[in-house]
Motif scaffolding. Structure first.
Motif, short mmCIF file in Angstrom:
data_model
loop_
_atom_site.label_atom_id
_atom_site.label_comp_id
_atom_site.label_asym_id
_atom_site.label_seq_id
_atom_site.Cartn_x
_atom_site.Cartn_y
_atom_site.Cartn_z
N THR A 89 0.97 7.21 -2.86
CA THR A 89 0.51 6.25 -1.86
C THR A 89 1.55 6.03 -0.77
OG1 THR A 89 1.23 4.40 -3.28
CG2 THR A 89 -1.08 5.06 -3.42
N ASP A 154 -3.00 -0.07 5.19
CA ASP A 154 -2.81 -0.88 3.99
C ASP A 154 -4.14 -1.29 3.40
OD1 ASP A 154 -0.08 -0.70 4.05
OD2 ASP A 154 0.24 -2.65 4.99
N LEU A 176 1.15 -0.11 -5.64
CA LEU A 176 1.51 -0.39 -4.25
C LEU A 176 2.76 -1.26 -4.14
CD1 LEU A 176 -2.07 -1.02 -2.83
CD2 LEU A 176 -0.66 1.01 -2.55
#
Length: 299
Positions: A89, A154, A176
């Motif tokens: 990510t 995001d 995250l």
């Protein structure tokens, strides 16, 4: 493709950890097996992040290379999937914005673009008529992925993890590297923005909305958004995925946040560009033959 790594039981994660430990000790076969278990999911995550399959494949290769070169840093203090997908990510969020991503400046402009495309009957050349359903599905998938692109990066990542890949909130927040509370706030905003747009525009959500995938497909082709000769998103898994979705989807008049995510979960998982796994195999061969991998394994 292995079971969804974001919903798989802990036994799968323990197997990943064992493979990662062996790979860190120099076992190239363990490394190859570990990468094969996750490369398809990483690619599908990338497609939903950047829309363009070629860009998604490039980012997938970069993400896998980061995992390979850092595998010795995995110490087992967190689960492997948390460790690996945090790398993935971060790679996606830090990557350079592609041309397609720069086209989508927000929901207002995207809505204006859709409104400017006339509603027309879809007329196809005789040789394309057998693919009519696939072409309409391509229009739907492309349009919905365009909606995702209207979210900031995001929000997009949060929404993909939570509502498309169904990662539990604590796991997604850990991946995250944010607090669960912050994750829920970002997810709430992403859901709200998508819901407001789809409620106002999308005929899949509200039958009174004028926008229909079939009626927009001709305009998408004229705009160059859809090439009936080169379908990007609707593939051989379409019928199986649609059958499964029909068994699970809630009635449209009972739509809630879960049902909006269900629309996205109906999208078929994507094969790499060269098809039938060959593309990802080529990526894996390049990675395993890279100078970084040779250095790690003293080849």
């Amino acid at each position: 493709m292995m079971r969804n790594p974001f919903t798989a039981e802990i036994q799968h994660d323990q197997k990943d950890a064992s493979l990662a430990a062996s790979a860190a000790s120099g076992d190239k076969q363990a490394l190859e097996k570990l990468i094969r278990r996750h490369q398809g999911w990483i690619y599908n995550l990338a497609v939903r992040m950047v829309l363009n399959p070629q860009n998604a494949q490039d980012i997938t290769q970069e993400a896998l290379l980061r995992i390979i070169t850092r595998i010795a840093q995995f110490e087992g203090r967190s689960s492997f999937r948390t460790w690996a997908y945090r790398i993935v990510t971060n790679c996606f969020l830090d990557s350079k914005r592609g041309p397609i991503e720069n086209v989508f400046s927000g929901f207002d402009d995207y809505g204006d673009d859709l409104d400017a495309i006339p509603n027309q009957d879809l007329r196809l050349a005789p040789e394309l008529e057998p693919d009519r359903a696939l072409i309409i599905e391509e229009a739907k998938l492309g349009c919905m992925l365009g909606m995702l692109m209207c979210l900031n990066r995001d929000q997009r990542m949060v929404y993909i993890l939570a509502d498309i890949f169904e990662a539990p909130a604590p796991l997604a927040a850990e991946i995250l590297n944010i607090t669960p509370g912050n994750f829920r706030q970002k997810l709430s905003r992403a859901r709200r923005d998508l819901r407001n747009f789809m409620n106002d525009k999308c005929g899949l959500v509200d039958p009174t909305n004028p926008c229909r995938c079939e009626r927009k497909a001709s305009g998408f082709m004229k705009q160059g958004w859809l090439d009936p000769q080169k379908l990007k998103f609707s593939g051989e898994h379409l019928q199986r995925m649609k059958t499964k979705a029909k068994m699970e989807v809630e009635p449209l008049d009972q739509f809630a946040d879960k049902a909006y995510g269900q629309l996205y979960r109906q999208h078929p998982l994507q094969e790499p560009l060269e098809g039938a796994g060959a593309g990802m195999d080529r990526i894996l061969v390049r990675l395993l033959d890279s100078s970084e991998c040779h250095q790690i394994f003293d080849l």
